[in-house]
Design an enzyme around this catalytic site. Structure first.
Site, PDB file in Angstrom:
ATOM      1  N   GLY A 142       0.680  -0.510   3.001  1.00  0.00           N
ATOM      2  CA  GLY A 142       0.486   0.913   3.242  1.00  0.00           C
ATOM      3  C   GLY A 142       0.300   1.658   1.936  1.00  0.00           C
ATOM      4  N   CYS A 143      -0.271   2.848   2.019  1.00  0.00           N
ATOM      5  CA  CYS A 143      -0.574   3.616   0.801  1.00  0.00           C
ATOM      6  C   CYS A 143       0.688   4.089   0.088  1.00  0.00           C
ATOM      7  CB  CYS A 143      -1.490   4.793   1.141  1.00  0.00           C
ATOM      8  SG  CYS A 143      -0.903   5.840   2.497  1.00  0.00           S
TER       9      CYS A 143
END
Length: 337
Positions: A142-143
């Protein structure tokens, strides 16, 4: 090498198309976009003029199986339904969350629904490259998880790993392309707001799992995300209690040594601060560190592009390793500030 981009109408999908269009080894042979099938690619991604006249295709397993590598950029819960039907000979990088978590209970708590299992976690700066390169299925981080894990990993040996506090701001593309009232310009502009407040953000267990594995001890984080009035970028501020008195110079040395071979992570000179605009459009991460001697805490500031190192750029980096290419092939872009 023929590749597929599935979920290409979204922001991460569009960024994948932009990066892959200039990749010397990957040929984009199949571009799928579910509900947008039949629509011109440039209607949704007007910047991609090299795809003028080309349309999104319907998502079919038959077309994916004609490719050697597939990037899947679908909403959470959708990848697992598709992957089970894809031929085992097709290498896959999944940009969704479906295969990120090792713990089934964490999946049920933060995402809900049936647990699909876990793949190799594709954060190349923290995971052995050999582990990624020998894998045919890799889960892209995930970012937020990328920015925060990069911030914490170098100091795990000198902090209280049960006292890590994070406040991180992200641009609106991090919320996806689906229409939401709280994401329209009139709501976002001139405004900052926290969301998923109180430790409920879905990237929390992902961050704890990868850092616990790297540090070989339990890691707990308190994470507050903030929606920022900009399209893309993440700025994470991380603090942790130092387990002993540690000088700023020794902290900097930890980061310098940890990322000395990294092609994408830069420890900035003292006095310079990370900026989201400086990494825009790139796969780069900028880091600055300090010690707050008043409270005995280390402070780390990290900037990435949530669509670059936080999504599409990192996916290409992983694919390069899986295909035995240099990890930075096609990713040499600097920020566009």
């Amino acid at each position: 090498m023929k590749i597929a981009v599935v979920g290409a109408s979204g922001y991460a999908g569009g960024e994948l198309l932009r990066l892959l269009a200039g990749h010397p080894k990957f040929e984009i042979s199949y571009i799928a976009a579910g509900s947008n099938a039949g629509e011109l690619i440039t209607n949704l991604h007007p910047q991609l003029i090299n795809f003028a006249g080309r349309k999104f295709e319907a998502t079919t397993v038959e077309m994916i199986n004609k490719c050697e590598l597939a990037f899947i950029a679908l909403p959470h819960g959708e990848s697992a339904k598709l992957v089970s039907q894809i031929d085992k000979s097709v290498k896959i990088v999944d940009l969704g969350a479906d295969f990120r978590l090792q713990n089934p209970e964490s999946w049920k708590k933060y995402y809900g629904g049936e647990y699909a299992g876990s793949w190799v976690y594709g954060l190349p700066e923290l995971v052995d490259h050999k582990e990624i390169s020998k894998s045919t299925q890799v889960s892209n981080p995930g970012c937020y998880a990328t920015a925060i894990a990069l911030s914490v990993a170098p100091v795990l040996s000198v902090i209280d790993s049960g006292d890590v506090v994070v406040v991180a701001a992200s641009g609106t593309t991090g919320a996806g392309r689906s229409a939401k009232v709280n994401l329209i310009g009139s709501e976002v502009m001139n405004n900052l707001t926290s969301y998923k407040f109180g430790g409920v953000h879905q990237h929390t267990p992902e961050i704890e799992e990868v850092l616990s594995k790297v540090g070989k001890k339990d890691v707990k984080i308190s994470f507050t995300p903030i929606l920022a009035p900009m399209p893309r970028g993440i700025l994470a501020t991380v603090t942790a209690k130092l387990s002993s008195k540690t000088s700023p110079e020794s902290i900097r040395e930890l980061f310098s040594n940890y990322y000395k071979t990294s092609k994408f992570v830069t420890l900035l000179p003292s006095g310079s601060m990370p900026m989201t605009s400086a990494v825009l459009g790139s796969n780069n991460a900028q880091i600055q560190v300090a010690v707050d001697e008043h409270v005995g805490r280390v402070i780390i500031s990290t900037a990435i592009d949530n669509l670059g190192k936080g999504a599409a750029g990192q996916a290409v980096q992983n694919a390069n390793l899986m295909c035995d290419f240099a990890e930075d092939l096609g990713l040499q872009n600097l920020g566009v500030r």
